[in-house]
Design a protein around this motif. Sequence first.
Motif, mmCIF file in Angstrom:
data_model
loop_
_atom_site.group_PDB
_atom_site.id
_atom_site.type_symbol
_atom_site.label_atom_id
_atom_site.label_comp_id
_atom_site.label_asym_id
_atom_site.label_seq_id
_atom_site.Cartn_x
_atom_site.Cartn_y
_atom_site.Cartn_z
ATOM 1 N N LEU A 48 0.821 -1.210 0.000
ATOM 2 C CA LEU A 48 0.000 0.000 0.000
ATOM 3 C C LEU A 48 0.854 1.259 0.000
ATOM 4 C CD1 LEU A 48 -2.970 -0.776 2.423
ATOM 5 C CD2 LEU A 48 -2.979 -0.692 -0.066
ATOM 6 N N SER A 49 1.965 1.217 0.724
ATOM 7 C CA SER A 49 2.805 2.419 0.833
ATOM 8 C C SER A 49 3.392 2.825 -0.508
ATOM 9 C CB SER A 49 3.932 2.177 1.842
ATOM 10 O OG SER A 49 4.811 1.174 1.376
ATOM 11 N N PHE A 50 3.548 1.854 -1.434
ATOM 12 C CA PHE A 50 4.069 2.195 -2.751
ATOM 13 C C PHE A 50 2.952 2.422 -3.771
ATOM 14 C CE2 PHE A 50 7.865 0.280 -0.930
ATOM 15 C CZ PHE A 50 8.853 1.132 -1.381
ATOM 16 N N LEU A 51 1.906 1.606 -3.709
ATOM 17 C CA LEU A 51 0.857 1.696 -4.718
ATOM 18 C C LEU A 51 -0.006 2.932 -4.558
ATOM 19 C CD1 LEU A 51 -0.408 -1.976 -5.148
ATOM 20 C CD2 LEU A 51 1.070 -0.653 -6.649
ATOM 21 N N LEU A 52 -0.372 3.251 -3.332
ATOM 22 C CA LEU A 52 -1.268 4.393 -3.136
ATOM 23 C C LEU A 52 -0.658 5.704 -3.621
ATOM 24 C CD1 LEU A 52 -3.063 3.653 0.260
ATOM 25 C CD2 LEU A 52 -3.966 3.493 -2.059
ATOM 26 N N PRO A 53 0.597 6.015 -3.292
ATOM 27 C CA PRO A 53 1.169 7.250 -3.850
ATOM 28 C C PRO A 53 1.181 7.269 -5.376
ATOM 29 C CG PRO A 53 2.502 6.462 -2.031
ATOM 30 C CD PRO A 53 1.521 5.380 -2.339
ATOM 31 N N ILE A 54 1.435 6.102 -5.989
ATOM 32 C CA ILE A 54 1.440 6.045 -7.451
ATOM 33 C C ILE A 54 0.045 6.344 -7.994
ATOM 34 C CG2 ILE A 54 1.712 4.506 -9.421
ATOM 35 C CD1 ILE A 54 3.965 3.121 -7.892
ATOM 36 N N PHE A 55 -0.987 5.738 -7.375
ATOM 37 C CA PHE A 55 -2.357 5.980 -7.830
ATOM 38 C C PHE A 55 -2.749 7.437 -7.620
ATOM 39 C CE2 PHE A 55 -3.190 1.276 -7.203
ATOM 40 C CZ PHE A 55 -3.320 1.033 -8.562
ATOM 41 N N ILE A 56 -2.346 8.004 -6.492
ATOM 42 C CA ILE A 56 -2.677 9.406 -6.224
ATOM 43 C C ILE A 56 -1.971 10.320 -7.223
ATOM 44 C CG2 ILE A 56 -2.395 11.287 -4.555
ATOM 45 C CD1 ILE A 56 -2.779 9.179 -2.346
ATOM 46 N N LEU A 58 -0.998 9.500 -10.240
ATOM 47 C CA LEU A 58 -1.660 9.300 -11.527
ATOM 48 C C LEU A 58 -2.981 10.069 -11.579
ATOM 49 C CD1 LEU A 58 -1.735 7.848 -14.268
ATOM 50 C CD2 LEU A 58 -2.852 5.923 -13.127
ATOM 51 N N PHE A 59 -3.729 10.045 -10.500
ATOM 52 C CA PHE A 59 -4.998 10.769 -10.443
ATOM 53 C C PHE A 59 -4.764 12.279 -10.582
ATOM 54 C CE2 PHE A 59 -8.244 13.024 -7.968
ATOM 55 C CZ PHE A 59 -9.383 12.626 -8.654
ATOM 56 N N LEU A 60 -3.766 12.803 -9.884
ATOM 57 C CA LEU A 60 -3.456 14.227 -9.980
ATOM 58 C C LEU A 60 -3.013 14.592 -11.397
ATOM 59 C CD1 LEU A 60 -1.522 14.793 -6.620
ATOM 60 C CD2 LEU A 60 -3.821 15.608 -7.205
ATOM 61 N N TYR A 61 -2.200 13.717 -12.006
ATOM 62 C CA TYR A 61 -1.740 13.964 -13.369
ATOM 63 C C TYR A 61 -2.935 14.022 -14.323
ATOM 64 C CZ TYR A 61 1.050 13.424 -17.620
ATOM 65 O OH TYR A 61 1.630 13.606 -18.845
ATOM 66 N N CYS A 62 -3.833 13.057 -14.203
ATOM 67 C CA CYS A 62 -5.018 13.025 -15.079
ATOM 68 C C CYS A 62 -5.911 14.239 -14.829
ATOM 69 C CB CYS A 62 -5.802 11.734 -14.864
ATOM 70 S SG CYS A 62 -4.932 10.243 -15.413
ATOM 71 N N SER A 63 -6.030 14.666 -13.571
ATOM 72 C CA SER A 63 -6.844 15.837 -13.247
ATOM 73 C C SER A 63 -6.254 17.093 -13.881
ATOM 74 C CB SER A 63 -6.934 16.009 -11.729
ATOM 75 O OG SER A 63 -7.534 14.882 -11.131
ATOM 76 N N ALA A 64 -4.931 17.252 -13.756
ATOM 77 C CA ALA A 64 -4.277 18.414 -14.361
ATOM 78 C C ALA A 64 -4.398 18.376 -15.881
ATOM 79 C CB ALA A 64 -2.806 18.448 -13.945
ATOM 80 N N PHE A 65 -4.291 17.186 -16.451
ATOM 81 C CA PHE A 65 -4.424 17.012 -17.892
ATOM 82 C C PHE A 65 -5.826 17.431 -18.345
ATOM 83 C CE2 PHE A 65 -4.977 14.610 -21.810
ATOM 84 C CZ PHE A 65 -3.742 14.777 -22.434
ATOM 85 N N PHE A 66 -6.850 16.976 -17.626
ATOM 86 C CA PHE A 66 -8.235 17.325 -17.972
ATOM 87 C C PHE A 66 -8.470 18.833 -17.864
ATOM 88 C CE2 PHE A 66 -12.429 18.399 -16.279
ATOM 89 C CZ PHE A 66 -13.231 18.058 -17.365
ATOM 90 N N LEU A 67 -7.961 19.453 -16.801
ATOM 91 C CA LEU A 67 -8.175 20.885 -16.604
ATOM 92 C C LEU A 67 -7.477 21.698 -17.692
ATOM 93 C CD1 LEU A 67 -7.815 21.146 -12.724
ATOM 94 C CD2 LEU A 67 -9.907 21.350 -14.080
ATOM 95 N N HIS A 68 -6.329 21.207 -18.149
ATOM 96 C CA HIS A 68 -5.637 21.902 -19.234
ATOM 97 C C HIS A 68 -6.486 21.845 -20.505
ATOM 98 C CE1 HIS A 68 -2.043 23.637 -21.111
ATOM 99 N NE2 HIS A 68 -2.382 22.917 -22.175
#
Length: 321
Positions: A48-56, A58-68
């Motif tokens: 969890l300590s490695f996967l959750l940061p990666i998912f978060i 990725l989610f932030l990256y996709c959010s920034a991509f969508f907003l752009h």
Amino acid sequence: MMSASNNGIWEGTWEYCLGYWEGFQETLSDLDIDYWRWVLWVIYPIILSFLLPIFILLFLYCSAFFLHLYNYRHNFREAYNHDVWDGARTAIAAAWDAQGRIWHGFEIDGLEKIPDKGAALIVYYHGTLPIDFYYLAARCLLEKKRHIRAVGDNFLFHIPGLRRFLEVFRVTPGTLQSCVSVLNDGHLLAIAPGGVREALFGDENYPILWGKRQGFAKAAIQANVPIIPVFTQNVREAFRTPKVTRACLRRLYEKTRLPLVPIYGFFPVKFKMFIGDPIYPKKDQTSESLSNEVMNSVGTLIYQHQRLPGNILFALIDRLV
């Protein structure tokens, strides 16, 4: 009818499968379920300590991509109302621009040197993959409302599925006459004289591998348009080709023109593009002289703005400073 030998083969196969299944069942019965439950309990927090940061992330990256993309919604509406392919180009340009800003912190120094009207020939240094040119084309389309035509290597036109993309973005093999025609019509045209050779067989020392290519200079002279030199800092640190067997693969390329060189990377290094001053063909200037002048200008941009030899770690650190 099935022969006796075939019956024997099927019976032997069935008995083997049964024996394998019985052995698998015995293995399962010997497993210590409590032990493996304990192992899972121990490593679960680590996973969890490695996967959750990666998912978060990725989610932030996709959010920034969508907003752009959403930021350019008015451009989409205007472009689609004009022509469906203009709308498609604008949407793809916004996606590439978002990719460049988020992943590479892409910046352009000297965008104003690319004219808002009229023809010009953009000559750029070819990285392992020319994604910096994609970012430039996207930025010009979004901010200057100018579509940069491009000259692509012949092998691109034989890749299945790319034909529509090349047609919509008006990428051509680039004969001398077709380049002159594009420039005479008042368009921007981009060429990387080094092409595939410079892309795949350059290295972290950023050699300019143009050979005796002077076609771009002949086109600029015939169309009487300026040449704009372009170089992107750290472009060779984003993607690399392995040094092992490079000499053999280059000999193969020179004979077959097939780009059979593995590529690795897509590192999020800092990209900063530098656009040099326009170079205008002089009266009675030869194509060789103009080609050398442009090559020296690109070499000066490399010398002034690129750490030599290039270093992936330092290019990653450039994102932080």
